[in-house]
Design a protein around this motif. Structure first.
Motif, PDB file in Angstrom:
ATOM      1  N   ARG A 135       0.845  -1.193   0.000  1.00  0.00           N
ATOM      2  CA  ARG A 135       0.000   0.000   0.000  1.00  0.00           C
ATOM      3  C   ARG A 135       0.876   1.236   0.000  1.00  0.00           C
ATOM      4  O   ARG A 135       1.254   1.758   1.045  1.00  0.00           O
ATOM      5  CB  ARG A 135      -0.905  -0.020   1.253  1.00  0.00           C
ATOM      6  CG  ARG A 135      -1.889  -1.160   1.270  1.00  0.00           C
ATOM      7  CD  ARG A 135      -3.043  -0.887   0.321  1.00  0.00           C
ATOM      8  NE  ARG A 135      -3.620   0.427   0.570  1.00  0.00           N
ATOM      9  CZ  ARG A 135      -4.595   0.640   1.443  1.00  0.00           C
ATOM     10  NH1 ARG A 135      -5.118  -0.343   2.110  1.00  0.00           N
ATOM     11  NH2 ARG A 135      -5.072   1.856   1.632  1.00  0.00           N
ATOM     12  N   PHE A 176      -0.390   4.393   1.774  1.00  0.00           N
ATOM     13  CA  PHE A 176      -0.237   4.338   3.219  1.00  0.00           C
ATOM     14  C   PHE A 176       1.193   4.674   3.632  1.00  0.00           C
ATOM     15  O   PHE A 176       1.433   5.478   4.538  1.00  0.00           O
ATOM     16  CB  PHE A 176      -0.608   2.936   3.699  1.00  0.00           C
ATOM     17  CG  PHE A 176      -0.463   2.737   5.173  1.00  0.00           C
ATOM     18  CD1 PHE A 176      -1.438   3.187   6.038  1.00  0.00           C
ATOM     19  CD2 PHE A 176       0.666   2.114   5.692  1.00  0.00           C
ATOM     20  CE1 PHE A 176      -1.295   3.023   7.396  1.00  0.00           C
ATOM     21  CE2 PHE A 176       0.812   1.950   7.058  1.00  0.00           C
ATOM     22  CZ  PHE A 176      -0.183   2.403   7.908  1.00  0.00           C
ATOM     23  N   GLU A 232       2.545   7.865   5.878  1.00  0.00           N
ATOM     24  CA  GLU A 232       3.351   7.663   7.087  1.00  0.00           C
ATOM     25  C   GLU A 232       4.632   8.493   7.033  1.00  0.00           C
ATOM     26  O   GLU A 232       5.037   9.099   8.016  1.00  0.00           O
ATOM     27  CB  GLU A 232       3.732   6.180   7.232  1.00  0.00           C
ATOM     28  CG  GLU A 232       2.579   5.289   7.614  1.00  0.00           C
ATOM     29  CD  GLU A 232       2.178   5.458   9.065  1.00  0.00           C
ATOM     30  OE1 GLU A 232       3.017   5.261   9.948  1.00  0.00           O
ATOM     31  OE2 GLU A 232       1.011   5.806   9.313  1.00  0.00           O
ATOM     32  N   GLU A 286       1.744   2.534  17.354  1.00  0.00           N
ATOM     33  CA  GLU A 286       1.475   2.016  16.015  1.00  0.00           C
ATOM     34  C   GLU A 286       2.386   0.832  15.714  1.00  0.00           C
ATOM     35  O   GLU A 286       1.938  -0.187  15.187  1.00  0.00           O
ATOM     36  CB  GLU A 286       1.713   3.103  14.950  1.00  0.00           C
ATOM     37  CG  GLU A 286       0.579   4.087  14.801  1.00  0.00           C
ATOM     38  CD  GLU A 286       0.745   5.284  15.706  1.00  0.00           C
ATOM     39  OE1 GLU A 286       1.486   5.165  16.710  1.00  0.00           O
ATOM     40  OE2 GLU A 286       0.146   6.333  15.421  1.00  0.00           O
ATOM     41  N   ILE A 306       1.223  -2.299  17.463  1.00  0.00           N
ATOM     42  CA  ILE A 306       0.045  -2.902  16.824  1.00  0.00           C
ATOM     43  C   ILE A 306       0.423  -3.525  15.486  1.00  0.00           C
ATOM     44  O   ILE A 306      -0.045  -4.610  15.146  1.00  0.00           O
ATOM     45  CB  ILE A 306      -1.075  -1.853  16.681  1.00  0.00           C
ATOM     46  CG1 ILE A 306      -1.628  -1.568  18.072  1.00  0.00           C
ATOM     47  CG2 ILE A 306      -2.176  -2.349  15.767  1.00  0.00           C
ATOM     48  CD1 ILE A 306      -2.475  -0.344  18.149  1.00  0.00           C
ATOM     49  N   MET A 307       1.291  -2.844  14.752  1.00  0.00           N
ATOM     50  CA  MET A 307       1.725  -3.413  13.469  1.00  0.00           C
ATOM     51  C   MET A 307       2.361  -4.780  13.670  1.00  0.00           C
ATOM     52  O   MET A 307       2.094  -5.727  12.931  1.00  0.00           O
ATOM     53  CB  MET A 307       2.716  -2.472  12.786  1.00  0.00           C
ATOM     54  CG  MET A 307       2.068  -1.277  12.120  1.00  0.00           C
ATOM     55  SD  MET A 307       3.282  -0.015  11.781  1.00  0.00           S
ATOM     56  CE  MET A 307       3.312  -0.051  10.024  1.00  0.00           C
ATOM     57  N   ARG A 308       3.208  -4.884  14.695  1.00  0.00           N
ATOM     58  CA  ARG A 308       3.852  -6.180  14.951  1.00  0.00           C
ATOM     59  C   ARG A 308       2.815  -7.216  15.357  1.00  0.00           C
ATOM     60  O   ARG A 308       2.883  -8.373  14.971  1.00  0.00           O
ATOM     61  CB  ARG A 308       4.895  -6.027  16.057  1.00  0.00           C
ATOM     62  CG  ARG A 308       6.145  -5.319  15.599  1.00  0.00           C
ATOM     63  CD  ARG A 308       7.151  -5.283  16.715  1.00  0.00           C
ATOM     64  NE  ARG A 308       7.169  -6.548  17.432  1.00  0.00           N
ATOM     65  CZ  ARG A 308       7.598  -6.696  18.668  1.00  0.00           C
ATOM     66  NH1 ARG A 308       8.076  -5.671  19.323  1.00  0.00           N
ATOM     67  NH2 ARG A 308       7.583  -7.871  19.244  1.00  0.00           N
ATOM     68  N   VAL A 364      -0.415  -7.428  14.628  1.00  0.00           N
ATOM     69  CA  VAL A 364      -1.312  -7.922  13.588  1.00  0.00           C
ATOM     70  C   VAL A 364      -0.549  -8.543  12.433  1.00  0.00           C
ATOM     71  O   VAL A 364      -1.152  -8.982  11.462  1.00  0.00           O
ATOM     72  CB  VAL A 364      -2.268  -6.824  13.060  1.00  0.00           C
ATOM     73  CG1 VAL A 364      -3.097  -6.271  14.186  1.00  0.00           C
ATOM     74  CG2 VAL A 364      -1.507  -5.722  12.360  1.00  0.00           C
ATOM     75  N   GLY A 365       0.792  -8.566  12.532  1.00  0.00           N
ATOM     76  CA  GLY A 365       1.564  -9.315  11.552  1.00  0.00           C
ATOM     77  C   GLY A 365       2.002  -8.522  10.339  1.00  0.00           C
ATOM     78  O   GLY A 365       2.124  -9.073   9.248  1.00  0.00           O
ATOM     79  N   ALA A 366       2.259  -7.206  10.525  1.00  0.00           N
ATOM     80  CA  ALA A 366       2.869  -6.451   9.421  1.00  0.00           C
ATOM     81  C   ALA A 366       4.302  -6.940   9.259  1.00  0.00           C
ATOM     82  O   ALA A 366       4.978  -7.215  10.246  1.00  0.00           O
ATOM     83  CB  ALA A 366       2.856  -4.962   9.715  1.00  0.00           C
ATOM     84  N   SER A 367       4.745  -7.073   8.016  1.00  0.00           N
ATOM     85  CA  SER A 367       6.098  -7.601   7.812  1.00  0.00           C
ATOM     86  C   SER A 367       7.123  -6.556   8.239  1.00  0.00           C
ATOM     87  O   SER A 367       6.844  -5.360   8.247  1.00  0.00           O
ATOM     88  CB  SER A 367       6.303  -7.961   6.349  1.00  0.00           C
ATOM     89  OG  SER A 367       6.245  -6.803   5.560  1.00  0.00           O
ATOM     90  N   PHE A 392       7.719  -3.828   5.786  1.00  0.00           N
ATOM     91  CA  PHE A 392       6.675  -2.822   5.752  1.00  0.00           C
ATOM     92  C   PHE A 392       6.795  -1.867   6.932  1.00  0.00           C
ATOM     93  O   PHE A 392       6.550  -0.667   6.797  1.00  0.00           O
ATOM     94  CB  PHE A 392       5.310  -3.516   5.771  1.00  0.00           C
ATOM     95  CG  PHE A 392       4.175  -2.585   5.513  1.00  0.00           C
ATOM     96  CD1 PHE A 392       3.751  -2.342   4.219  1.00  0.00           C
ATOM     97  CD2 PHE A 392       3.541  -1.936   6.555  1.00  0.00           C
ATOM     98  CE1 PHE A 392       2.705  -1.476   3.982  1.00  0.00           C
ATOM     99  CE2 PHE A 392       2.496  -1.065   6.326  1.00  0.00           C
ATOM    100  CZ  PHE A 392       2.079  -0.838   5.030  1.00  0.00           C
TER     101      PHE A 392
END
Lengths: 304, 229
Positions: A2, A5, A9, A211, A214-216, A218-221, A224
């Protein structure tokens, strides 16, 4: 991926740390200007070497009436001496190293001198027989000056052998020292730039730690998560590098070409083309520096 | 689904292990309460299942991945198959309800189109229709936990890990949250919930795993918070 996004950021990060981002830009700007100046100076040295080494000759000065007694006890060199020197230059030992040579007698030396020092007071007082008769030797390889010097030094009727390169080397060693100084300052500045970039990125990461958490979760690579921070550093450093490119180009255009080249018309100077050669190096170096510094800084926040 | 075998977790500087030779298996669709006093090892067990930690000994298999050997590059992709909620909600205060949920999909690269349909759907599922544009500080605690639940399940995880989800809520609100979690479980998601809430465990009558001093002392189908005498 994305990209919208990621871009938003980056924009947020840059805005949030405005003052730090500006300091990163300034530090990269100054350090890259030093790097660029050093590189341009090296190009200048290379260019001058090419130009002057090509023209540098070895002078075999023959004794004349006013040569010091210690070196030239027999006074003015006889035609025999000239013949001996010339024979040696033509000999199979020396011939392979020599491109060409010519003989300059008192009259020719005087004319040359008058032309060179036109308008200078010294031209009025000098007379033809004060100037040595000289064999000017042009070598195939300018580095072989030593061979000629050794062959003729101490030979009867030869007052002195002088490799013009030794004069040039002094100039080049001064220029080299200047370039080395610029490089050392640049190195120090680059270290501080790298540290500043990692501090800025760390600060940026800290202000966004929720942020990140939460990114970690929910499994953001990792890629990313890192990308906005790394790009934030890269954007700032690139702006700084571009400013440095502008400054270096301006220096070459307005100071070197606009001023120095006018003052010293017989010297070849670096031009805009050389400055543009340095530009991508500076931008790339700035980007890489920021990339690694940011990556190093953000690593701590990515430990899983 | 989840297989924990002979797991011991020892933290440096503490001679007593947080988990001591624990073995536990959870089937697909199970609803498991983890109960026990503070320091009994519930949180350590949850952290192992999330791969926030690795066991000192033993193996943890979750959804076919061996979490002791999984490469750290693969961990984010493993976590996408899990949903997690905490006692403290962990919402982003400057984003609206819908943005909070959308954020968790954006950062794993989901398309705008999918997000636009998934977010309202999941808000309906947790009973927050019409609150999409509120900020977290405009919501009650129960509503905030519903947002957190919505965020946890919006990516349709196979497992929901809930670490004391009702710990900050009053009994009536807790009932509402449990109804949502129960609905999630009915839809096929495996639920593991660590809790101190006696009345909820007693009321739900689901599988109860009780930990004490890092050891499983009870694993009971349709159990209560304490063993009835």
């Amino acid at each position: 991926m994305r990209w919208g996004f990621v871009l938003s950021e980056i924009r947020q990060g840059l805005r949030r740390n405005m003052s730090m981002v500006i300091s990163v830009i300034l530090v990269t700007f100054v350090s890259m200007t030093f790097v660029g100046t050093a590189l341009v100076l090296q190009l200048q040295i290379g260019q001058m070497k090419n130009y002057w080494y090509d023209r540098a000759q070895v002078a075999v000065y023959l004794c004349d009436a006013i040569s010091p007694q210690t070196v030239c006890p027999q006074g003015e060199s006889s035609p025999d001496v000239k013949a001996a020197v010339e024979a040696k230059l033509k000999s199979p030992t020396l011939k392979p190293y020599i491109q060409n040579y010519y003989f300059e007698n008192h009259e020719q030396a005087y004319k040359q001198f008058q032309q060179q020092f036109k308008g200078n007071a010294v031209a009025k007082y000098v007379t033809a027989n004060q100037l040595n008769e000289t064999f000017w030797v042009k070598l195939k390889n300018a580095n072989d000056g030593e061979i000629i010097t050794e062959s003729f030094t101490g030979q009867a009727g030869v007052e002195q052998v002088r490799d013009q390169r030794t004069y040039l080397d002094q100039i080049f060693s001064i220029l080299n020292a200047a370039s080395l100084t610029a490089i050392s300052i640049a190195a120090l500045m680059l270290v501080s730039a790298a540290l500043l970039i990692s501090t800025t990125i760390r600060l940026s990461a800290f202000s966004r730690r929720r942020e990140l958490g939460i990114m970690r979760l929910v499994g953001a690579s990792n890629f990313f998560i890192q990308l906005p921070f790394v790009l934030e550093g890269v954007v700032a450093a690139t702006v700084g590098s571009l400013l440095a490119v502008g400054t270096v180009t301006g220096l070459v255009q307005f100071f070197v070409q606009g001023f120095l080249a006018q003052q010293l018309p017989f010297t070849s100077f670096v031009g805009i083309g050389d400055a543009l050669l340095v530009a991508p190096v500076l931008v790339l170096a700035g980007m890489l520096l920021a990339w690694f510094a940011s990556l190093f800084a953000i690593r701590r926040y990515l430990r899983i | 689904m989840i297989r924990i075998e002979n797991v011991t977790k020892q933290y440096p500087g503490n001679p007593r292990p947080a988990l001591d030779n624990v073995t536990l298996e959870v089937e697909k669709g199970d609803f498991v309460f983890l109960v026990g006093a503070s320091g009994s090892g519930k949180s350590s067990l949850m952290r192992l299942m999330l791969r926030e930690d690795v066991p000192t000994h033993g193996s943890v298999h979750v959804l076919g991945d061996n979490l002791a050997t999984i490469s750290s590059r693969r961990v984010p992709f493993f976590r996408r198959k899990l949903g997690v909620v905490f006692q403290d909600f962990r919402l982003l205060p400057n984003k609206t309800v819908a943005e909070n949920i959308a954020f968790s999909l954006e950062v794993i690269g989901k398309s705008r189109g999918l997000i636009e349909t998934a977010v309202p759907d999941v808000l309906g599922l947790v009973g927050l229709e019409g609150k999409a544009d509120r900020l977290p500080n405009e919501l009650s605690g129960g509503e905030q936990q519903r947002v957190a639940l919505a965020r946890a399940i919006v990516n349709k995880p196979a497992i929901l890990l809930a670490d004391e989800p009702t710990g900050n809520l009053d009994p009536a609100t807790s009932q509402g949250i449990m109804a949502v979690i129960d609905r999630i479980n009915q839809a096929g998601t495996t639920v593991i919930m660590a809790t101190h809430d006696k009345s909820i465990v007693n009321q739900m009558q689901r599988r109860v795993v009780e930990l004490s001093g890092g050891v499983i002392i009870r694993d009971q189908r349709s159990g209560g918070y304490e063993v009835k005498a």
